[in-house]
Design a protein around this motif. Structure first.
Motif, short mmCIF file in Angstrom:
data_model
loop_
_atom_site.label_atom_id
_atom_site.label_comp_id
_atom_site.label_asym_id
_atom_site.label_seq_id
_atom_site.Cartn_x
_atom_site.Cartn_y
_atom_site.Cartn_z
N ARG A 200 4.97 -8.04 3.40
CA ARG A 200 4.54 -6.60 2.78
C ARG A 200 4.72 -6.79 1.27
O ARG A 200 4.25 -5.79 0.72
CB ARG A 200 5.45 -5.72 3.62
CG ARG A 200 5.41 -5.32 4.85
CD ARG A 200 6.57 -4.48 5.49
NE ARG A 200 7.65 -5.01 5.47
CZ ARG A 200 8.94 -4.27 5.74
NH1 ARG A 200 8.71 -2.84 6.22
NH2 ARG A 200 10.02 -5.03 5.54
N ASP B 144 8.84 -11.96 3.23
CA ASP B 144 8.34 -10.54 3.80
C ASP B 144 6.98 -10.39 3.04
O ASP B 144 6.64 -10.10 2.06
CB ASP B 144 9.23 -9.25 3.23
CG ASP B 144 8.95 -8.02 4.02
OD1 ASP B 144 8.03 -7.77 4.56
OD2 ASP B 144 10.04 -7.45 4.04
N TRP C 23 7.60 -2.53 -5.20
CA TRP C 23 8.45 -2.16 -4.31
C TRP C 23 7.68 -2.05 -2.87
O TRP C 23 6.57 -1.36 -2.94
CB TRP C 23 9.35 -0.93 -4.32
CG TRP C 23 8.62 0.21 -4.86
CD1 TRP C 23 8.02 1.19 -4.18
CD2 TRP C 23 8.39 0.46 -6.23
NE1 TRP C 23 7.41 2.22 -5.02
CE2 TRP C 23 7.62 1.63 -6.43
CE3 TRP C 23 8.86 -0.03 -7.27
CZ2 TRP C 23 7.27 2.11 -7.70
CZ3 TRP C 23 8.32 0.24 -8.57
CH2 TRP C 23 7.52 1.53 -8.57
N TRP C 24 8.28 -2.55 -1.82
CA TRP C 24 7.28 -2.03 -0.40
C TRP C 24 8.29 -1.22 0.44
O TRP C 24 7.97 -1.35 1.59
CB TRP C 24 7.03 -3.31 0.19
CG TRP C 24 7.79 -4.61 0.30
CD1 TRP C 24 8.51 -4.81 1.68
CD2 TRP C 24 8.73 -5.35 -0.37
NE1 TRP C 24 9.34 -5.95 1.64
CE2 TRP C 24 9.22 -6.34 0.19
CE3 TRP C 24 8.19 -5.87 -1.74
CZ2 TRP C 24 10.12 -7.22 -0.22
CZ3 TRP C 24 8.93 -6.99 -2.44
CH2 TRP C 24 9.79 -7.68 -1.82
N ASN C 25 9.11 -0.60 -0.15
CA ASN C 25 9.91 0.41 0.70
C ASN C 25 10.36 1.50 -0.33
O ASN C 25 10.89 1.20 -1.32
CB ASN C 25 11.18 -0.31 1.35
CG ASN C 25 12.19 0.50 2.07
OD1 ASN C 25 12.13 1.74 1.82
ND2 ASN C 25 12.65 0.06 3.09
N ASN C 26 9.77 2.71 0.33
CA ASN C 26 9.94 3.65 -1.01
C ASN C 26 11.47 4.56 -0.61
O ASN C 26 11.69 5.63 -1.25
CB ASN C 26 9.11 4.88 -1.04
CG ASN C 26 7.77 4.20 -1.34
OD1 ASN C 26 7.60 3.54 -2.00
ND2 ASN C 26 6.74 4.81 -0.79
N THR C 27 12.41 4.11 0.08
CA THR C 27 13.40 4.74 0.65
C THR C 27 14.37 5.10 -0.56
O THR C 27 14.50 4.21 -1.34
CB THR C 27 14.32 4.05 1.72
OG1 THR C 27 13.50 3.68 2.69
CG2 THR C 27 15.40 4.78 2.17
N PRO D 103 13.80 -9.34 0.72
CA PRO D 103 14.04 -7.82 0.84
C PRO D 103 15.41 -7.69 0.60
O PRO D 103 16.11 -7.31 1.46
CB PRO D 103 13.36 -7.33 2.06
CG PRO D 103 13.52 -8.63 3.14
CD PRO D 103 13.35 -9.99 2.14
N TRP E 206 12.51 -4.58 -4.06
CA TRP E 206 12.14 -4.48 -2.72
C TRP E 206 11.92 -2.93 -2.30
O TRP E 206 11.00 -2.55 -1.75
CB TRP E 206 12.51 -5.58 -1.78
CG TRP E 206 13.70 -4.77 -0.90
CD1 TRP E 206 14.89 -4.81 -1.38
CD2 TRP E 206 13.43 -4.24 0.28
NE1 TRP E 206 15.75 -4.68 -0.32
CE2 TRP E 206 14.84 -3.75 0.65
CE3 TRP E 206 12.86 -3.91 1.31
CZ2 TRP E 206 15.27 -3.46 1.98
CZ3 TRP E 206 12.97 -3.47 2.50
CH2 TRP E 206 14.37 -3.29 2.96
N ARG E 207 12.97 -2.20 -2.74
CA ARG E 207 13.25 -0.79 -2.62
C ARG E 207 13.15 -0.29 -3.81
O ARG E 207 13.71 -0.76 -4.69
CB ARG E 207 14.49 -0.34 -1.82
CG ARG E 207 14.41 -0.49 -0.50
CD ARG E 207 15.70 0.20 0.38
NE ARG E 207 16.33 0.40 -0.48
CZ ARG E 207 17.88 0.07 -0.60
NH1 ARG E 207 18.07 -0.80 0.66
NH2 ARG E 207 18.82 0.33 -1.13
N LYS E 208 12.27 0.87 -4.11
CA LYS E 208 12.31 1.55 -5.35
C LYS E 208 13.51 1.76 -6.00
O LYS E 208 13.76 1.64 -7.20
CB LYS E 208 11.33 2.86 -5.19
CG LYS E 208 11.15 3.49 -6.38
CD LYS E 208 9.99 4.58 -6.09
CE LYS E 208 9.55 5.35 -7.22
NZ LYS E 208 8.75 6.45 -6.96
#
Ligand SMILES: *[C@@H]1O[C@H](CO)[C@@H](O)[C@H](O)[C@H]1NC(C)=O
Ligand SMILES: *[C@@H]1O[C@H](CO)[C@@H](O)[C@H](O)[C@H]1NC(C)=O
Ligand SMILES: *[C@@H]1O[C@H](CO)[C@@H](O)[C@H](O)[C@H]1NC(C)=O
Ligand SMILES: *[C@@H]1O[C@H](CO)[C@@H](O)[C@H](O)[C@H]1NC(C)=O
Ligand SMILES: *[C@@H]1O[C@H](CO)[C@@H](O)[C@H](O)[C@H]1NC(C)=O
Ligand SMILES: *[C@@H]1O[C@H](CO)[C@@H](O)[C@H](O)[C@H]1NC(C)=O
Length: 576
Positions: A528, A526, A540-544, A98, A130-132
């Motif tokens: 996820r 990770d 991505w596994w985090n949409n923040t 991540p 990992w984040r969009k």
């Protein structure tokens, strides 16, 4: 009424002034190709007539340096900064880790988009997903067709991690959407087809910025690493080693792609106002992890090592905007330089607060002037614990990677494996697609042979005996010093003879270390990331979203504003 008309005329003149003559920028980024694996460096084993024709008609970048690994190298291209100044100096982004290129970095495609360019990434990213908000279309590219990770299967475009229990996942996208449409198509062909479509559909009233970032000639997944079309591999029956033969097939397909891409630019009337840069992100991994049988010989070492074999890469620049063309450049140039160099060539203003490490070398390359001496940091990885640095022609190496397993002269080619057409090499280059596109006025056969000879690396034998222990380099025990001007192959360690010089270089590295950010790597597997949790895709596994405005603004309005501001600048001054 007439005033309004006047203003409108001024505005439209301003827009065409801003956009009309900005050159198209095409960067062909090759993955993991060795210095000795294009024929313009003298090898007769794998012939690359299209790539060679590009170099012989433009500037053959004979001292082109890059970081020694994918992720740091790509971060450097897009930021114009050393990896230590972005936190990207340590290792690559492993599929389930991540982290990514920090959001606070502003990237090359953002600057070009703000200046009115349409921006495209075709192929590999490898700067985090990992984040969009780390993915390419959130970082300055209007369009992305390709993959997020370091490698994938050449045909089904999946990524499999053998040491994890994840399901196999597709890693192929059109913008943000998973894209199974290219299933079964060899990656080099899929990317070339897309690049041609980008060129064909491009709105010619605007300039184009495209990074064509190939999977070739990186390996595929670990359980099926060497993949090339059979008909390409068949052209290399003279190569005994089946792995190297397949590698040759990968290169042949890539060479064809360069011809097709140049053809598309010409057919669409764009070539005469384009700058085409081609280079390999780092040296070839001859042995070890992801080894592809590539060769950086006669240089020492390979990818992910401190030696010239990892950092001195194949490079060529072509453009009708270059005043001097058709020459071998001795200018030391590094991936940090491309952002300021290409921006200057295109008249793109960069913010003044960027703190770039690179220089604008366009005047030097275009003028073919006396090379400027450089000091360059190559590696500073305090996690693995090794560094590599040059001050002009002196080189410092301290520590090494993989307990020194890549410290040797790897990838020497077998004698007697010459390509059957190599006797007619210069003729073959002149008959290439690239030369056909560029016209018959290119270099003569004699000139081709002469440039090739200049770009062929030889390791001068010194009078000194290289087996004399005084020259022995054991970088895991003590720092070494080399004089690249006389010893480009790093055979004679001068540390014991010139301790003062070594000390001066060590102090430079110490100074640079004080400016380094901590490594941004998060070395966590990770779970996820498992494609089973994302519909069978690597996603991505985090949409923040950390406040990116990229997806909210209209790029077209933005460039219009920038353009008008640029144009109205002098008018404003008059009003004051
Ligand atoms: C994978 O699953 C097997 C069986 O459930 C388990 O023994 C192994 O530890 C797992 N490996 C990893 C890397 O999670
Ligand atoms: C480039 O070629 C196009 C089409 O052939 C032509 O309209 C244009 O004027 C040329 N531009 C330059 C800079 O030569
Ligand atoms: C470039 O450097 C080489 C030696 O490394 C030299 O032989 C050659 O003449 C140089 N080229 C130019 C144009 O100065
Ligand atoms: C080489 O690296 C080691 C470990 O970081 C350091 O202690 C040493 O001072 C370095 N040597 C020189 C000459 O820079
Ligand atoms: C997503 O990323 C943000 C920013 O790095 C972090 O604060 C947050 O905890 C993450 N969320 C999850 C679910 O991992
Ligand atoms: C992120 O958004 C996608 C839809 O765009 C959704 O399927 C997924 O569950 C979300 N993931 C997280 C961690 O919120």
């Amino acid at each position: 009424m007439t005033v309004l008309l006047h203003v409108l005329l001024l505005l439209s003149a301003g827009i065409s002034l801003c956009l009309g003559d900005k050159p198209n920028i095409i960067i062909i980024l090759i993955d993991d190709m060795g210095f000795n694996d294009v024929s313009f460096h003298g090898s007769n084993q794998i012939l690359t007539p299209n790539i060679d024709a590009l170099a012989y008609n433009g500037v053959l970048l004979n001292r082109h340096y890059v970081p020694n690994l994918c992720t740091p190298s790509r971060a450097t291209l897009l930021t114009g900064k050393y990896p230590i100044h972005t936190g990207m100096q340590h290792f690559v982004i492993v599929t389930d880790e991540p982290w990514g290129l920090p959001r606070q970095e502003r990237l090359m495609p953002e600057f070009f988009r703000d200046a009115g360019y349409a921006t495209h990434l075709v192929g590999k990213w490898h700067l985090g997903f990992w984040r969009k908000d780390l993915t390419p279309t959130m970082r300055g590219f209007d369009h992305h067709f390709g993959y997020y990770n370091g490698y994938m299967d050449y045909y089904d475009h999946t990524v499999r991690l053998l040491d994890r229990n994840y399901s196999t996942g597709l890693d192929f996208r059109r913008d943000l959407e998973p894209c199974p449409e290219a299933e079964g198509i060899y990656a080099t062909e899929a990317f070339t087809t897309e690049a041609r479509k980008v060129i064909e559909r491009h709105d010619k009233s605007r300039p184009l910025f495209m990074v064509l970032s190939h999977l070739a000639v990186h390996t595929g997944n670990e359980d099926n690493p060497m993949q090339a079309p059979e008909e390409e591999v068949a052209k290399f029956a003279h190569i005994q080693d089946p792995k190297r033969r397949t590698y040759a097939g990968m290169i042949s397909s890539l060479d064809k792609s360069v011809g097709q891409t140049m053809r598309a630019l010409a057919d669409n009337g764009m070539l005469n106002n384009s700058i085409v840069l081609l280079y390999s992100d780092n040296g070839a991994p001859t042995v070890g992890i992801h080894s592809n049988a590539g060769s950086n010989y006669p240089f020492r070492g390979q990818k992910e090592s401190p030696w010239e074999g990892g950092i001195r890469s194949v490079g060529a620049l072509w453009s009708p905007l270059l005043q001097q063309r058709g020459y071998v450049s001795n200018q030391t140039i590094h991936a940090i330089d491309w952002l300021p160099t290409l921006a200057a060539a295109a008249g793109v203003q960069l913010p003044t607060d960027l703190k770039l490490d690179g220089l604008n070398l366009w005047p030097s390359l275009s003028g073919g002037t006396e090379p400027q001496p450089r000091k360059l940091l190559h590696v500073l990885d305090d996690v693995f614990g090794y560094s590599s640095y040059t001050a002009y022609t002196l080189k410092y190496v301290n520590g090494s990677s993989f307990e020194g397993r890549y410290d040797h002269w790897l990838g020497e080619l077998h004698a007697g494996e010459e390509h059957p057409l190599s006797a007619d090499y210069a003729q073959l280059v002149r008959a290439s697609e690239v030369q056909a596109v560029l016209g018959n006025g290119g270099p003569t056969e004699d000139r081709i042979r002469q440039m090739r000879d200049e770009a062929t690396q030889r390791c001068p034998i010194q009078e000194a005996d290289q087996d004399d222990p005084i020259y022995l380099c054991e970088p895991l025990k003590a720092a070494c010093l080399f004089d690249l001007a006389n010893d480009p192959c790093e055979r004679y360690n001068l540390a014991k003879l010139y301790p003062l010089q070594l000390q001066l270089l060590a102090e430079d590295v110490e100074e640079l270390r004080l400016t380094a950010l901590p490594s941004a790597r998060v070395p966590i597997a990770d779970k996820r990331a498992d494609p089973a949790l994302h519909g069978g895709n690597w996603e991505w596994w985090n949409n923040t979203s950390t406040g990116s405005s990229d997806s909210l603004t209209l790029p077209s309005l933005r460039w219009l504003c920038v353009c008008l501001l640029n144009f109205l600048g002098p008018v404003n001054i008059k009003l004051y």
